[in-house]
Design an enzyme around this catalytic site. Structure first.
Site, short mmCIF file in Angstrom:
data_model
loop_
_atom_site.label_atom_id
_atom_site.label_comp_id
_atom_site.label_asym_id
_atom_site.label_seq_id
_atom_site.Cartn_x
_atom_site.Cartn_y
_atom_site.Cartn_z
N THR A 27 0.85 -1.19 0.00
CA THR A 27 0.00 0.00 0.00
C THR A 27 0.88 1.24 0.00
O THR A 27 2.08 1.16 -0.32
CB THR A 27 -0.99 -0.04 1.18
OG1 THR A 27 -1.96 1.01 1.02
CG2 THR A 27 -0.30 0.11 2.53
N ASN A 28 0.33 2.39 0.29
CA ASN A 28 1.10 3.64 0.29
C ASN A 28 0.67 4.51 1.47
O ASN A 28 -0.18 4.12 2.27
CB ASN A 28 0.91 4.36 -1.05
CG ASN A 28 -0.55 4.67 -1.33
OD1 ASN A 28 -1.19 5.40 -0.59
ND2 ASN A 28 -1.09 4.07 -2.38
N ASP A 29 1.26 5.69 1.55
CA ASP A 29 1.07 6.55 2.73
C ASP A 29 -0.22 7.37 2.76
O ASP A 29 -0.42 8.16 3.67
CB ASP A 29 2.23 7.55 2.81
CG ASP A 29 3.42 6.98 3.56
OD1 ASP A 29 3.18 6.18 4.49
OD2 ASP A 29 4.56 7.31 3.22
#
Ligand code: C5P
Length: 223
Positions: free
Chosen positions: A29-31
């Site tokens: 995933t990402n931030d």
């Protein structure tokens, strides 16, 4: 109480960072916190729109009066957007979509063994949802994208706007620590198809969202 500039309009907002599954217990995933998308959904609702919030998992509570469609992966998000877009007046793609997804998702938890000192993951490019939307977009519909850039904000933003047939792009400089992703504040440069740009002051995501929704309402009036 703001003006009901979007009364009678149906707006889809996407939010959060997609999750691309490796196995039943792991994902990439990402931030993204989802804060910007949720703020846009709230501002559109306040402006009188019927809002559908298609959201990846976040720690946020959805604004009252908004229809929530939970999704996880880019593929889920793509299906949810493409299914609903034909009936919508506008789409705001604030979701941080993964650029790559695992080529395969393991049915069982990937195990470490005495023999494997390394694990090579093979990723493939995700479909570009806004490009797919561009292919089915009618002249009366408005699409707005976000662009997180770390360099050449304007040049990259203009290219992105054209390649995705957007009516507006909100570009933000994520190399700056004080704005963007997880923070409560943001600063964006709105880029229009005619090349004009307008930088907002640094402000809360709620204020940026209201500015974006004002522009969305103007764009719908012109359609
Ligand atoms: O090309 P880039 O990912 O920087 O573009 C950002 C914009 O495109 C965002 O609005 C994002 O939601 C959208 N996007 C998309 N499909 C992808 C990747 C990004 O619709 N696969």
């Amino acid at each position: 109480f703001g003006e009901q500039t979007l009364a009678g309009k149906s707006v889809i907002v996407t939010a959060g960072g997609t999750r691309e599954r490796l196995d039943p217990v792991r994902f990439l995933t990402n931030d993204s916190s989802g804060k910007m998308g949720y703020a846009v959904a709230n501002a559109a609702r306040q402006a009188g729109a019927t809002v559908t919030l298609i959201t990846a998992p976040t720690n946020l509570t959805a604004p009252a009066g908004v229809t929530v469609v939970p999704i996880q992966s880019t593929t889920d998000l793509s299906n949810a957007v493409l299914e609903r877009f034909p009936k919508a007046d506008a789409l705001v793609m604030a979701a941080a979509v993964a650029d790559f997804q695992p080529e395969t998702t393991a049915d069982q938890k990937i195990k470490k063994t005495p023999a494997n000192d390394e694990l090579i993951l093979k990723l493939k490019k995700t479909p570009d949802i806004l490009k797919q939307v561009a292919g089915i977009k009618r002249p009366d519909q408005v699409t707005i994208g976000f662009a997180a850039e770390t360099q050449n904000l304007l040049a990259n933003g203009q290219k992105k706007l054209a390649s995705k047939s957007l009516d507006l792009l909100a570009a933000n400089d994520v190399s700056r620590k004080d704005i963007g992703f997880n923070g409560d504040d943001n600063q964006v440069t709105f880029i229009s198809p005619d090349g004009s740009t307008d930088q907002t002051p640094k402000a809360s995501k709620a204020i940026i969202a209201t500015a974006l929704v004002d522009r969305l309402a103007q764009l719908l009036v012109k359609k």
